[in-house]
Write an enzyme that holds these catalytic residues in place. Structure first.
Site, PDB file in Angstrom:
ATOM      1  N   TYR A  49      28.946 -28.361  16.660  1.00  0.00           N
ATOM      2  CA  TYR A  49      28.168 -29.316  16.034  1.00  0.00           C
ATOM      3  C   TYR A  49      28.539 -29.261  14.501  1.00  0.00           C
ATOM      4  O   TYR A  49      29.816 -29.870  13.929  1.00  0.00           O
ATOM      5  CB  TYR A  49      26.815 -29.130  16.484  1.00  0.00           C
ATOM      6  CG  TYR A  49      25.828 -30.223  16.463  1.00  0.00           C
ATOM      7  CD1 TYR A  49      26.264 -31.375  17.148  1.00  0.00           C
ATOM      8  CD2 TYR A  49      24.505 -30.310  16.239  1.00  0.00           C
ATOM      9  CE1 TYR A  49      25.596 -32.607  17.302  1.00  0.00           C
ATOM     10  CE2 TYR A  49      23.732 -31.475  16.184  1.00  0.00           C
ATOM     11  CZ  TYR A  49      24.182 -32.538  16.804  1.00  0.00           C
ATOM     12  OH  TYR A  49      23.434 -33.652  17.024  1.00  0.00           O
ATOM     13  N   TRP A  50      27.682 -28.842  13.673  1.00  0.00           N
ATOM     14  CA  TRP A  50      27.921 -29.020  12.250  1.00  0.00           C
ATOM     15  C   TRP A  50      28.375 -27.570  11.807  1.00  0.00           C
ATOM     16  O   TRP A  50      28.200 -27.431  10.303  1.00  0.00           O
ATOM     17  CB  TRP A  50      26.749 -29.625  11.452  1.00  0.00           C
ATOM     18  CG  TRP A  50      26.286 -30.976  11.845  1.00  0.00           C
ATOM     19  CD1 TRP A  50      25.686 -31.445  12.750  1.00  0.00           C
ATOM     20  CD2 TRP A  50      27.049 -32.176  11.221  1.00  0.00           C
ATOM     21  NE1 TRP A  50      25.630 -32.900  12.850  1.00  0.00           N
ATOM     22  CE2 TRP A  50      26.366 -33.317  11.755  1.00  0.00           C
ATOM     23  CE3 TRP A  50      28.032 -32.261  10.010  1.00  0.00           C
ATOM     24  CZ2 TRP A  50      26.983 -34.600  11.402  1.00  0.00           C
ATOM     25  CZ3 TRP A  50      28.273 -33.700   9.735  1.00  0.00           C
ATOM     26  CH2 TRP A  50      27.783 -34.871  10.566  1.00  0.00           C
ATOM     27  N   ASP A 107      22.704 -31.317  11.049  1.00  0.00           N
ATOM     28  CA  ASP A 107      21.510 -30.755  12.004  1.00  0.00           C
ATOM     29  C   ASP A 107      21.397 -29.025  11.926  1.00  0.00           C
ATOM     30  O   ASP A 107      20.541 -28.629  11.401  1.00  0.00           O
ATOM     31  CB  ASP A 107      21.400 -31.034  13.450  1.00  0.00           C
ATOM     32  CG  ASP A 107      21.149 -32.593  13.644  1.00  0.00           C
ATOM     33  OD1 ASP A 107      21.368 -33.376  12.704  1.00  0.00           O
ATOM     34  OD2 ASP A 107      20.983 -33.020  14.694  1.00  0.00           O
ATOM     35  N   TRP A 109      19.110 -44.854  15.546  1.00  0.00           N
ATOM     36  CA  TRP A 109      19.237 -43.718  14.396  1.00  0.00           C
ATOM     37  C   TRP A 109      19.822 -44.414  13.147  1.00  0.00           C
ATOM     38  O   TRP A 109      20.441 -45.477  12.986  1.00  0.00           O
ATOM     39  CB  TRP A 109      20.412 -42.731  14.575  1.00  0.00           C
ATOM     40  CG  TRP A 109      19.669 -41.305  15.518  1.00  0.00           C
ATOM     41  CD1 TRP A 109      19.507 -40.482  14.650  1.00  0.00           C
ATOM     42  CD2 TRP A 109      19.275 -41.186  16.737  1.00  0.00           C
ATOM     43  NE1 TRP A 109      19.026 -39.425  15.598  1.00  0.00           N
ATOM     44  CE2 TRP A 109      18.744 -39.920  16.782  1.00  0.00           C
ATOM     45  CE3 TRP A 109      19.502 -42.122  17.943  1.00  0.00           C
ATOM     46  CZ2 TRP A 109      18.342 -39.282  18.079  1.00  0.00           C
ATOM     47  CZ3 TRP A 109      18.743 -41.405  19.045  1.00  0.00           C
ATOM     48  CH2 TRP A 109      18.294 -40.296  19.084  1.00  0.00           C
ATOM     49  N   GLN A 150      16.987 -40.074   6.518  1.00  0.00           N
ATOM     50  CA  GLN A 150      18.476 -39.664   6.835  1.00  0.00           C
ATOM     51  C   GLN A 150      19.361 -40.145   5.717  1.00  0.00           C
ATOM     52  O   GLN A 150      18.775 -41.192   5.139  1.00  0.00           O
ATOM     53  CB  GLN A 150      18.954 -40.132   8.358  1.00  0.00           C
ATOM     54  CG  GLN A 150      19.052 -39.289   9.173  1.00  0.00           C
ATOM     55  CD  GLN A 150      19.951 -39.723  10.498  1.00  0.00           C
ATOM     56  OE1 GLN A 150      19.892 -41.023  10.722  1.00  0.00           O
ATOM     57  NE2 GLN A 150      20.327 -38.926  11.401  1.00  0.00           N
ATOM     58  N   TRP A 183      21.395 -43.722  10.128  1.00  0.00           N
ATOM     59  CA  TRP A 183      22.427 -43.707   9.348  1.00  0.00           C
ATOM     60  C   TRP A 183      23.575 -44.295  10.244  1.00  0.00           C
ATOM     61  O   TRP A 183      24.760 -44.946  10.034  1.00  0.00           O
ATOM     62  CB  TRP A 183      23.328 -42.542   8.432  1.00  0.00           C
ATOM     63  CG  TRP A 183      23.271 -41.359   8.791  1.00  0.00           C
ATOM     64  CD1 TRP A 183      23.131 -40.637  10.171  1.00  0.00           C
ATOM     65  CD2 TRP A 183      24.309 -40.311   8.527  1.00  0.00           C
ATOM     66  NE1 TRP A 183      23.410 -39.251  10.042  1.00  0.00           N
ATOM     67  CE2 TRP A 183      24.300 -39.212   9.090  1.00  0.00           C
ATOM     68  CE3 TRP A 183      25.015 -40.310   7.359  1.00  0.00           C
ATOM     69  CZ2 TRP A 183      24.913 -37.890   8.869  1.00  0.00           C
ATOM     70  CZ3 TRP A 183      25.965 -39.134   6.994  1.00  0.00           C
ATOM     71  CH2 TRP A 183      25.582 -37.927   7.688  1.00  0.00           C
ATOM     72  N   GLY A 202      21.219 -35.029   8.449  1.00  0.00           N
ATOM     73  CA  GLY A 202      22.143 -35.855   9.361  1.00  0.00           C
ATOM     74  C   GLY A 202      23.102 -34.676   9.872  1.00  0.00           C
ATOM     75  O   GLY A 202      24.139 -34.737  10.515  1.00  0.00           O
ATOM     76  N   GLU A 232      32.196 -38.118  19.452  1.00  0.00           N
ATOM     77  CA  GLU A 232      31.290 -37.641  18.534  1.00  0.00           C
ATOM     78  C   GLU A 232      32.015 -36.942  17.331  1.00  0.00           C
ATOM     79  O   GLU A 232      31.645 -37.063  16.172  1.00  0.00           O
ATOM     80  CB  GLU A 232      29.998 -36.989  19.118  1.00  0.00           C
ATOM     81  CG  GLU A 232      29.009 -36.762  17.928  1.00  0.00           C
ATOM     82  CD  GLU A 232      27.659 -36.224  18.879  1.00  0.00           C
ATOM     83  OE1 GLU A 232      28.024 -35.693  20.038  1.00  0.00           O
ATOM     84  OE2 GLU A 232      26.604 -36.234  18.122  1.00  0.00           O
TER      85      GLU A 232
HETATM   86  C1  GLC Z   1      22.755 -35.915  15.429  1.00  0.00           C
HETATM   87  C2  GLC Z   1      23.616 -35.865  14.159  1.00  0.00           C
HETATM   88  C3  GLC Z   1      23.101 -36.888  13.373  1.00  0.00           C
HETATM   89  C4  GLC Z   1      23.037 -38.271  14.056  1.00  0.00           C
HETATM   90  C5  GLC Z   1      22.493 -38.014  15.316  1.00  0.00           C
HETATM   91  C6  GLC Z   1      22.911 -39.390  16.114  1.00  0.00           C
HETATM   92  O1  GLC Z   1      21.627 -35.510  15.353  1.00  0.00           O
HETATM   93  O2  GLC Z   1      23.351 -34.573  13.587  1.00  0.00           O
HETATM   94  O3  GLC Z   1      23.677 -37.047  11.978  1.00  0.00           O
HETATM   95  O4  GLC Z   1      22.591 -39.140  13.207  1.00  0.00           O
HETATM   96  O5  GLC Z   1      23.240 -37.250  16.159  1.00  0.00           O
HETATM   97  O6  GLC Z   1      24.195 -39.709  16.167  1.00  0.00           O
END
Ligand code: GLC
Length: 421
Positions: free
Chosen positions: A344-345, A164, A38, A106, A40, A162, A388
């Site tokens: 999550y977010w 989601d 991934w 991202q 970032w 990022g 996480e």
């Molecule tokens: C999820 C997060 C994202 C991250 C990915 C891998 O999709 O929202 O920010 O890059 O997981 O960790």
């Protein structure tokens, strides 16, 4: 990966996570849930590797840029090796880059962390930076070409931010009718509790947007026509603004032209200012298609200082939220009716964003707040491990464990042994 030896020091455990998630030149965010590279996450991994293996740090970002598209875009996922345990994989995205990948990007934290790695040993890093510099510049140019709304940087898919399933996208997502999306099988729910993941309503729209991109050949000019989703986002805007400042510093260090980068800085500063929402006393998102402000205070709102803004007007909101949620910066305002502390977010705190926020606070002279955030994040990680994300109200760990970027920010920032950021 094997269970960690919890009798070893947290620094050792964090290094073991990075090396354990190493798949040969790149790391996965965590085994199982996220089996690819991934964007970032990888840049954060590089920052962590730089604390004990500078060559490996450079290799991480170099591998990331092997996936760069001709138009400058650096994908959010690189599918180096097939893994049937993940959805949506390369066959769903249908992309045409040098490495099978997703078709969106991202937040571009890479330039910032590359500068950090370069500064740690400029003599050793110079040739590597010289090779990466044009690639970084092309990526920043891509954002300015295709994602800028007068300098406020936008996302065209919630995954691009990022963040989601952040509430920032709710209004724009509700306007999509995901007709014809068809049947598909999510794989995330086999790894993590459904209550901590995005809902099916969200997921249908994520996939529908991917199907549209694929149909249009991921051609940005075509994608820009009659876009169904475009939101100006503080994550993207503040991260690119900061990255651009770091790109400028690197350009000067290796004798590259600076005019264009300076022009972008000017545009980005204007774009960042346009995200200030006086009604909520914070920076928020804007649905570009309707002009509607989202009114959402998130952890991305507090990247304003990381971006280089003095932004003292955002401190009261930060302090109010820090008092309500003592375990890191929540991804959504705990006072909001639909705050969800473990989803999550939509509530949890994310250690890697805590680091970015604290860097910014510290750089703007708000050092007490920066240190309080470091201490509370360090406390979470030593108590529970390198998860996480965390419930910001009670510190409960959530999501995947042995997480790469969480381990990386421990080494680079949260650990008492971390060098000065
Ligand atoms: C999820 C997060 C994202 C991250 C990915 C891998 O999709 O929202 O920010 O890059 O997981 O960790």
């Amino acid at each position: 990966m094997r269970d960690l030896d919890t009798t070893s020091s947290p620094d050792d455990q964090a290094r073991a996570i990075l090396t354990g998630n190493d798949r040969g030149g790149y790391t996965v965010p965590t085994a199982g849930l996220y089996p690819y590279q991934w964007n970032w996450d990888s840049a954060f991994a590089a920052l962590g590797f730089a604390t004990f293996d500078i060559d490996r740090a450079w290799a991480e970002v170099e591998t990331l840029f092997t996936g760069q598209w001709k138009n400058g875009m650096v994908p959010h996922i690189l599918f180096h090796k097939p893994d049937p345990g993940y959805f949506p994989g390369p066959d769903v995205w249908g992309c045409h880059g040098p490495i099978p990948s997703s078709g969106i990007s991202q937040p571009p934290v890479a330039a910032t962390f590359i500068r950090h790695i370069f500064d740690a040993d400029p003599d050793r890093g110079r040739a590597r930076l010289e090779a990466l510099f044009p690639k970084l510049t092309a990526w920043h140019q891509w954002f300015m070409n295709w994602r800028s709304d007068e300098g406020a940087i936008c996302i065209t898919h919630p995954w691009e931010a990022g963040r989601d399933n952040a509430p920032d996208w709710d209004g724009a997502m509700a306007a999509i009718t995901p007709d014809g999306v068809g049947e598909y099988q999510r794989r995330d729910l086999g790894h993590v509790d459904a209550a901590m993941r995005p809902t099916k309503e969200d997921y249908d729209r994520y996939i529908w947007l991917v199907q549209r991109g694929r149909r249009l050949g991921w051609n940005e000019a075509k994608l820009a026509e009659a876009r169904p989703f475009m939101v100006a986002d503080p994550t993207m805007t503040f991260v690119l603004m900061r990255a651009n400042t770091d790109l400028l510093a690197m350009a000067k260090a290796i004798g590259q032209p600076t005019d264009e980068i300076e022009a972008w800085a000017h545009t980005l500063t204007q774009g960042a200012a346009s995200l200030w929402n006086a009604d909520i006393g914070a920076f928020d998102s804007r649905n570009v298609l309707t002009g509607v402000r989202t009114g959402t205070v998130s952890n991305a709102s507090f990247l304003c200082w990381y971006a280089g803004l003095e932004a003292s007007e955002a401190l009261p909101a930060f302090d109010r939220i820090a008092a309500a949620a003592p375990f890191g910066v929540p991804s959504y305002d705990p006072a909001a009716a639909n705050f969800d502390s473990r989803r999550y977010w939509r509530g949890p705190s994310w250690p890697m964003l805590n680091m970015a926020i604290a860097w910014g606070l510290s750089e703007q002279g708000y050092t007490d707040r920066a240190e309080a955030l470091r201490a509370s994040t360090a406390d979470l990680l030593t108590r529970h491990g390198f998860y996480e994300y965390f419930d910001p109200t009670d510190g409960h760990p959530a999501g995947g464990s042995n997480f790469t970027w969480t381990a990386a920010i421990w080494l680079a920032w949260a650990s008492p042994n971390a060098g000065d950021a």
